[in-house]
Write a protein that holds these residues in place. Structure first.
Motif, PDB file in Angstrom:
ATOM      1  N   LEU A 644      -3.138   3.374   8.063  1.00  0.00           N
ATOM      2  CA  LEU A 644      -4.538   3.415   7.657  1.00  0.00           C
ATOM      3  C   LEU A 644      -4.681   3.614   6.152  1.00  0.00           C
ATOM      4  O   LEU A 644      -5.452   2.918   5.489  1.00  0.00           O
ATOM      5  CB  LEU A 644      -5.241   4.544   8.412  1.00  0.00           C
ATOM      6  CG  LEU A 644      -6.760   4.620   8.326  1.00  0.00           C
ATOM      7  CD1 LEU A 644      -7.390   3.404   8.966  1.00  0.00           C
ATOM      8  CD2 LEU A 644      -7.265   5.891   9.016  1.00  0.00           C
ATOM      9  N   PHE A 645      -3.944   4.598   5.600  1.00  0.00           N
ATOM     10  CA  PHE A 645      -4.095   4.938   4.191  1.00  0.00           C
ATOM     11  C   PHE A 645      -2.915   4.482   3.336  1.00  0.00           C
ATOM     12  O   PHE A 645      -3.027   4.448   2.113  1.00  0.00           O
ATOM     13  CB  PHE A 645      -4.232   6.461   4.018  1.00  0.00           C
ATOM     14  CG  PHE A 645      -5.391   7.062   4.753  1.00  0.00           C
ATOM     15  CD1 PHE A 645      -6.671   6.962   4.256  1.00  0.00           C
ATOM     16  CD2 PHE A 645      -5.198   7.724   5.947  1.00  0.00           C
ATOM     17  CE1 PHE A 645      -7.745   7.521   4.931  1.00  0.00           C
ATOM     18  CE2 PHE A 645      -6.255   8.286   6.634  1.00  0.00           C
ATOM     19  CZ  PHE A 645      -7.533   8.178   6.128  1.00  0.00           C
ATOM     20  N   GLY A 646      -1.773   4.190   3.971  1.00  0.00           N
ATOM     21  CA  GLY A 646      -0.552   3.955   3.218  1.00  0.00           C
ATOM     22  C   GLY A 646      -0.584   2.668   2.418  1.00  0.00           C
ATOM     23  O   GLY A 646      -1.113   1.647   2.849  1.00  0.00           O
ATOM     24  N   CYS A 647       0.017   2.757   1.264  1.00  0.00           N
ATOM     25  CA  CYS A 647       0.117   1.599   0.382  1.00  0.00           C
ATOM     26  C   CYS A 647       1.506   1.625  -0.251  1.00  0.00           C
ATOM     27  O   CYS A 647       1.878   2.621  -0.893  1.00  0.00           O
ATOM     28  CB  CYS A 647      -0.975   1.639  -0.685  1.00  0.00           C
ATOM     29  SG  CYS A 647      -0.984   0.234  -1.804  1.00  0.00           S
ATOM     30  N   GLU A 648       2.262   0.569  -0.054  1.00  0.00           N
ATOM     31  CA  GLU A 648       3.614   0.503  -0.625  1.00  0.00           C
ATOM     32  C   GLU A 648       3.507   0.278  -2.126  1.00  0.00           C
ATOM     33  O   GLU A 648       2.887  -0.692  -2.578  1.00  0.00           O
ATOM     34  CB  GLU A 648       4.430  -0.599   0.042  1.00  0.00           C
ATOM     35  CG  GLU A 648       5.900  -0.569  -0.368  1.00  0.00           C
ATOM     36  CD  GLU A 648       6.720  -1.610   0.378  1.00  0.00           C
ATOM     37  OE1 GLU A 648       7.922  -1.713   0.084  1.00  0.00           O
ATOM     38  OE2 GLU A 648       6.147  -2.317   1.234  1.00  0.00           O
ATOM     39  N   VAL A 649       4.118   1.182  -2.880  1.00  0.00           N
ATOM     40  CA  VAL A 649       4.004   1.183  -4.340  1.00  0.00           C
ATOM     41  C   VAL A 649       5.389   0.981  -4.932  1.00  0.00           C
ATOM     42  O   VAL A 649       6.375   1.583  -4.491  1.00  0.00           O
ATOM     43  CB  VAL A 649       3.383   2.508  -4.833  1.00  0.00           C
ATOM     44  CG1 VAL A 649       3.421   2.567  -6.355  1.00  0.00           C
ATOM     45  CG2 VAL A 649       1.963   2.632  -4.343  1.00  0.00           C
ATOM     46  N   SER A 664      10.694   2.130  -4.542  1.00  0.00           N
ATOM     47  CA  SER A 664       9.495   1.898  -3.736  1.00  0.00           C
ATOM     48  C   SER A 664       9.154   3.164  -2.960  1.00  0.00           C
ATOM     49  O   SER A 664      10.041   3.818  -2.392  1.00  0.00           O
ATOM     50  CB  SER A 664       9.706   0.732  -2.768  1.00  0.00           C
ATOM     51  OG  SER A 664       9.926  -0.471  -3.476  1.00  0.00           O
ATOM     52  N   THR A 665       7.890   3.496  -2.924  1.00  0.00           N
ATOM     53  CA  THR A 665       7.416   4.664  -2.194  1.00  0.00           C
ATOM     54  C   THR A 665       6.139   4.297  -1.454  1.00  0.00           C
ATOM     55  O   THR A 665       5.535   3.241  -1.688  1.00  0.00           O
ATOM     56  CB  THR A 665       7.133   5.852  -3.135  1.00  0.00           C
ATOM     57  OG1 THR A 665       6.151   5.442  -4.116  1.00  0.00           O
ATOM     58  CG2 THR A 665       8.394   6.314  -3.842  1.00  0.00           C
ATOM     59  N   LEU A 666       5.731   5.188  -0.564  1.00  0.00           N
ATOM     60  CA  LEU A 666       4.478   5.026   0.172  1.00  0.00           C
ATOM     61  C   LEU A 666       3.504   6.086  -0.334  1.00  0.00           C
ATOM     62  O   LEU A 666       3.781   7.278  -0.262  1.00  0.00           O
ATOM     63  CB  LEU A 666       4.706   5.206   1.677  1.00  0.00           C
ATOM     64  CG  LEU A 666       3.468   5.002   2.556  1.00  0.00           C
ATOM     65  CD1 LEU A 666       3.101   3.531   2.610  1.00  0.00           C
ATOM     66  CD2 LEU A 666       3.702   5.541   3.963  1.00  0.00           C
TER      67      LEU A 666
END
Length: 1194
Positions: A644-649, A664-666
């Motif tokens: 729902l909120f996660g975005c791979e950065v 890479s992190t979430l």
């Protein structure tokens, strides 16, 4: 500590040394040191010298200390003189003498003043130099160190056999703790131990309460110089014995792991360490300082590098003192020549993260008298000032009654009165007053307040400040902090409907740490989260996801009545991460308004999303609750929170050597970063919100980071890019300083439309106060858009732009991967100087919630301010006047995002929770069992009767005040916690036999066990010594939830309070309360003891209360009620009338006589309904129970 003997040169201060010092500093004509050139170029992130001053030339600086409350740097010298310097410019703030002869050995700051420790004296001064107290010790005392354990308690240690504890309120010694000779020279504190450094080279770890030694580290064979503690590491430096050559400075730092209580690999450094401090900025690095001015930064668990060595330019002097500011941005050094050196890693350094404003002395203004020319013949002698010598009062000194202002009296002449003839005037009587207040009193200010400043004037004002004029206060009523008014009946007569005319449930604010109520409502109105946590159930005692699920279930059932998040906040207070992040507020901070709620709720937002993400990922296999199915969503490795909120950065770090590191992190949320105002820019440029948001998400910044190629910290350029779009975009606004607030205000000013003749919206609203209208033409143009279009392109990356509300994407835009995000939540922080401010939430409630609550399908914005809920205009949700309403959190949701989630709720609580379970108590014996668990064949059905009673203990006492008329006003009610819950069977052959009798274990401190009323004794709730059936609150809560969901009917006395403290919401048709069955309107409530004596001839609660006895008695009273109301329905009113007459005669006290005095049923009537007497029945069933026989065989 005292450095005598460490270097022979310290005892002699030759003029040559002074001359060298004077050559490096500028002196003013009075001999006071002033700063040198101010244009110091600093490389960001690298420490270098910022300023140097001389406090008193030639006198060594014995102690240096950064003030913990204000931007001040303090020093104390060998002659007992103290001086303070303000800010990074080192301007002299105050200077005064602390002791006539002895040197200042330790300085400590407090809220109210400064503490200075000398050899045998402790003195407290204000920051301006006034003496608060002077505490002298014994002649033989040789003090060296202070430790402020809390705001009112101080420890003092030195070269003697004891450590003294001093109460700062009474300035008296409270106790002495014995220590080994030669004593304690340095003291530190962590959340686990007191650390005492001894001159013998040892460091002892002592208990925080008793000061008894727990561990000891033998660090150095000679003497200890300094040590520091951070996290799980202790680092120390000192001197080693070299036989006949005496002591030598040891270049190996001893490092200890406090988790295993043992030494790890010593750290070799390249300087002779005399001082050391942890500076935990990027990592837990150490700053090591030598006596000659050399310093080195190194990692406590790594290798020291020659590249990290720096030098303090002391002009040949020796360093005598060292300190690090609480912000870790500044270092201070004091040398033997009286110089103070300030080092910093940034030109705009602050000593503390949040410093209060420093009060400066007003300049001395002396009135100059005019020159008199005595040679002038016409010079009036009245120009000569003469003092008042006589004792007579002056003619202008009027008495106080004559000088006090009083209203004018004026006759009221209305047009109606003037038009009537004198003959008929006496018939009419006095004319009515034209204004509020007493007749014939006309106030001086007659200005009418014709404009209403709140559209929703039907909402009554909070009891705080009820007397003030509404137009003199900026914050509208509905945004102010709401409080509950308590009466003799508690909250039963408090009308919550005045504050909430909707069917949505508010949250009560009187519970500790209830500042997060607004964010609980935000999470509830996100449909996937509501379904996720209600499907979640695990074995952890304190699981926030489970507690949120229980709370959301109550919010679903409520029809406008407020709920309370007491169990959720109880679990929240036990999470170590929440305490470490500073999210647990003390009662004093909440009441006095010291908490920075805007910053706090943003940290809470980040914490709760991370915590729910972790807890919902853990619900697999053995973590699932016993008997609960494992088919709930979120079990496949990735949680619903992550989807729902996660975005791979993708984070990229580029060093100046060319080495690039990508990882890479979430991330679950993003923080706003605002553009800096350039030096040539005089005004803030107009910025688009979408542009600022894009730069905040795809952030690019320069910072210090570790480079594996260079093997040291280097300036690096860090960039962030996202690989996907989240379903819900969470934004922390970070408007925490004046700079960010001015940016928001400037954007509103730039975009505000001009009205006729160039007037702005504020000018059209008036000058008396804030004209708060929701009409679009009266509102300023807001900066935050209602809709955004976001997409990720392969070439250009992230693209964000404003989007017209209500429009949909074209098929081409959808094919390109574009998405529309609608604003669904804004959380503002209200700045209220009277109450300390409060938090609220604007929430766009979707169609499913309206369908479930009101039976209609539409979307509407609402204001949620604790238990005040109102519909608002959509424009009001994005209007922020930063003078009183500051944005904190924004939620943008992808349009129709919830369609991809399974929104079905399957109750995870199964019948197995009612089966037998083990007790937490170690000493409980099976022969002490007071209940028989239900068997599978006895599982309750809808409509079955269950007798219920609960007992409570007090966690916090009630806070009340006495009014001027002698009545008591409750400010804050006592905080209760359930201690025992009992449920008895209401029908069947085992009627009256308890099947739940749980004592609830608590980790919170109990201030009153209320033994006379609850029967709970100290030790009953302690798992180590209790002999009761002890369980967790969550375990018993699940049993009651299963009974409620099954549809049983609870019978008890005063169940409303019981369910409120247990934090359960039970529908009214499932509750049979005997306190209302035998009650007449507008009459008092009758106690269970009196009803049992009157109707049942039972004498209960004679010495103490027993919940089993009370639950059985309530069941008998209900049977008696059915008998009286069914057989003689017309006479039941007469029975109640006789009950009240008997009660008034006896003053509602049960007489001390044998049973049978009351007109009730016979004592054996209970056994006549198909069962044995209650006690015999319980014992017989207990002994014959198959569960007991099975346990005995085991």
């Amino acid at each position: 500590m005292n450095f005598e003997g460490l270097d022979p040169g310290l005892g002699d201060y030759t003029p040559g040394l002074h001359g060298d010092l004077e050559s490096g500093l500028e002196l003013d004509p009075e001999g006071l040191a002033v700063p040198g050139p101010e244009s110091v170029h600093l490389l960001e992130g690298l420490f270098s010298e910022l300023h140097s001053v001389a406090a008193e030339v030639g006198v060594p600086v014995a102690a240096a200390h950064f003030d913990m409350q204000e931007e001040l740097l303090w020093m104390g010298n060998h002659r007992g003189h103290a001086t303070s310097f303000f800010g990074p410019t080192m301007g002299r703030y105050s200077s005064f003498q602390v002791h006539l002869t002895d040197d200042v050995r330790h300085i400590q700051s407090m809220e109210t003043g400064m503490l200075f420790l000398t050899k045998n004296n402790l003195k407290c001064h204000t920051r301006g130099g006034l003496v608060i107290f002077d505490y002298s010790m014994e002649e033989g005392a040789d003090m060296h160190s202070l430790l402020l354990t809390d705001s009112n308690t101080l420890l003092m240690g030195g070269l003697q056999s004891c450590v003294v504890e001093l109460d700062l309120n009474t300035v008296q010694e409270t106790q002495k703790f014995s220590v080994e000779v030669p004593g304690v020279a340095i003291m530190r504190q962590s959340n686990r131990f007191f650390f005492c450094g001894h001159t013998s080279g040892k460091v002892s770890l002592r208990d925080l309460r008793t000061f008894k030694p727990e561990h000891e580290f033998d660090a150095f064979s000679g003497s200890l110089s300094d040590f520091d503690v951070h996290g799980n590491l202790l680092a120390a430096c000192g001197f080693s014995s070299r036989g006949l050559n005496g002591l030598a400075c040891d270049r190996f730092l001893m490092v200890y792991d406090l988790r295993m209580m043992r030494a790890i690999t010593p750290l070799q450094v390249h300087v002779d360490p005399l001082f050391l401090r942890f500076i935990p900025t990027y990592t837990s690095r150490l700053a090591i300082i030598s006596q000659s001015g050399q310093g080195q930064f190194c990692e406590p668990t790594g290798l020291a590098s020659l590249a990290d060595i720096f030098h303090v330019n002391t002009v040949g002097q020796l360093l005598m003192s060292f300190d690090v500011s609480s912000s870790k941005q500044a270092l201070a050094f004091g040398d033997s020549g009286g110089g103070v050196h300030l080092w910093s890693g940034a030109p705009e350094v602050t000593f503390n993260d949040y410093s209060r404003e420093t009060d400066f002395a007003l300049p001395c203004l002396v009135d100059s008298l005019p020159q008199l020319d005595w040679g002038h013949d016409l010079l009036p002698l009245s120009l000569v000032p003469t003092p008042l010598t006589g004792a007579e009062p002056l003619l202008s000194d009027w008495p106080a009654p004559l000088a006090a202002p009083s209203p004018r009296c004026a006759a009221v002449r209305t047009p109606a009165l003037r038009s009537v003839s004198s003959a008929t005037r006496p018939i009419l009587g006095p004319a009515p007053g034209i204004r509020q207040g007493r007749r014939r009193r006309v106030p001086y200010k007659m200005k009418e307040v014709e404009q209403e400043y709140d559209n929703y004037n039907q909402v009554p004002e909070s009891p705080i400040g009820r007397e003030e004029e509404p137009h003199l206060y900026m914050v509208p009523k509905k945004y102010r902090k709401v409080t509950m008014k308590y009466s003799k009946l508690g909250l039963e007569d408090f009308d919550f409907k005045h504050y909430n005319r909707t069917l949505f449930a508010g949250l009560e604010p009187h519970i500790p740490n209830a500042y997060c109520n607004c964010m609980i409502q935000v999470l509830y109105f996100l449909e996937p989260i509501r379904c996720l946590v209600q499907n979640h159930l695990c074995q952890k005692e304190f699981c926030l996801a489970c507690e949120l699920g229980f709370l959301f279930h109550m919010l679903d059932l409520s029809r406008g009545d407020p709920c309370q998040a007491s169990n959720f906040l109880r679990a929240f207070r036990t999470i170590p991460e929440a305490s470490a992040l500073g999210l647990i507020l003390a009662d004093s901070d909440e009441q006095t308004g010291k908490a920075r709620l805007g910053r706090l709720i943003q940290s809470w937002n980040r914490f709760i999303l991370t915590q729910l993400h972790q807890e919902t990922q853990e619900q697999e296999g053995p973590q699932a609750y016993r008997g609960a199915s494992a088919s709930a969503p979120g079990l496949s490795g990735e949680s619903v929170i992550g989807r729902l909120f996660g975005c791979e950065v993708e984070n990229s770090s580029l060093c100046r050597c060319g080495k690039e590191t990508v990882r890479s992190t979430l991330t679950l949320l993003f923080t706003m970063h605002y553009p800096e105002l350039g030096s040539l820019e005089k005004a803030v440029k107009e910025r688009d919100f979408a542009e600022v948001l894009k730069k905040s998400i795809c952030l690019e910044q320069s910072t210090q980071a570790w480079c594996e190629n260079c093997e040291k910290y280097q300036p690096t350029v860090q960039t962030r890019n996202i690989r996907g779009l989240p379903d819900v975009l969470v934004i922390n606004c970070e408007v925490n300083s004046v700079k960010e607030a001015e940016f928001w205000k400037a954007q509103a000013e730039v975009r505000r439309p001009k009205g006729p003749r160039g007037t702005s919206a504020d000018e059209r609203c008036g000058t008396e106060g804030l004209a708060f209208h929701t009409r679009a033409e009266d509102l300023r143009h807001v900066w935050i858009p209602q809709c955004l279009k976001m997409s990720i392109c392969k070439n250009q990356g992230l693209e964000i732009s404003n989007w017209p509300e209500g429009e949909e994407l074209s098929s081409e835009q959808e094919a390109e991967g574009s998405s529309i995000y609608d604003l669904v939540v804004t959380v503002p922080h209200m700045l209220d100087p009277r109450t300390g401010g409060n938090l609220a939430a604007h929430i766009k409630v979707g169609e499913t919630y309206h369908q479930r609550k009101e039976g209609v399908t539409h979307q509407q914005w609402y204001l949620f301010n604790d238990f005040l809920i109102e519909p608002i205009d959509k424009t009001e949700s994005v209007q922020f006047d930063v003078s009183w309403k500051v944005p904190a959190i924004l939620y943008y949701a992808k349009r129709n995002y919830h369609l991809k989630y399974d929104l079905r709720i399957k109750n995870p609580i199964e019948a197995s929770v009612l089966l037998a379970e083990a007790s937490l108590a170690r000493k409980q014996r099976k022969s002490h069992a007071t209940f028989i668990p239900l068997t599978v064949s006895e599982m309750p059905q809808a409509g079955d009767l269950v007798g219920l009673d609960a007992e409570f203990v007090t966690l916090n006492q009630e806070e009340a005040e006495l009014r001027s008329d002698g009545t008591k006003s409750t400010i804050k009610p006592s905080q209760m916690s359930v201690a025992r819950i009992t449920c008895v069977r209401g029908q069947g052959p085992n009627e009256g036999v308890p099947f739940i009798d749980d004592y609830i274990s608590t980790q919170e401190q109990v201030v009153d066990y209320l033994t006379q009323y609850s029967g709970i004794k100290p030790g009953d709730l302690d798992a180590k010594i209790s002999s009761k059936h002890l369980t967790t609150l969550k375990s018993t809560y699940l049993k009651l939830r299963f009974l409620i969901d099954t549809g049983v009917r609870f019978v008890g006395h005063g169940l409303q309070k019981d369910f409120r403290v247990i934090n359960l919401l039970v529908l009214k048709d499932q509750v049979i309360d005997t306190v209302y069955l035998f009650h007449m309107p507008r009459k008092r409530m009758i106690s269970l003891r009196f009803l049992a004596w009157y109707f049942l001839d039972l004498n209960i609660q004679s010495e103490t209360h027993d919940s089993i006895e009370d639950a059985r008695t309530a069941l008998q009273l209900y049977r008696k009620y059915l008998e009286l109301s069914c057989e003689r329905p017309d006479d039941f009113h007469k029975v109640l009338k006789g009950l009240y007459e008997k009660g008034r005669k006896l003053d509602w006290k049960v007489p001390d006589s044998d049973p049978g005095d009351g007109p009730g049923i016979a004592p054996g009537a209970w056994a006549g309904r198909g069962g044995a007497a209650p006690l015999l029945l319980c014992l017989t069933a207990l002994l014959c129970s198959p569960q007991v026989r099975r346990r005995s065989r085991l």
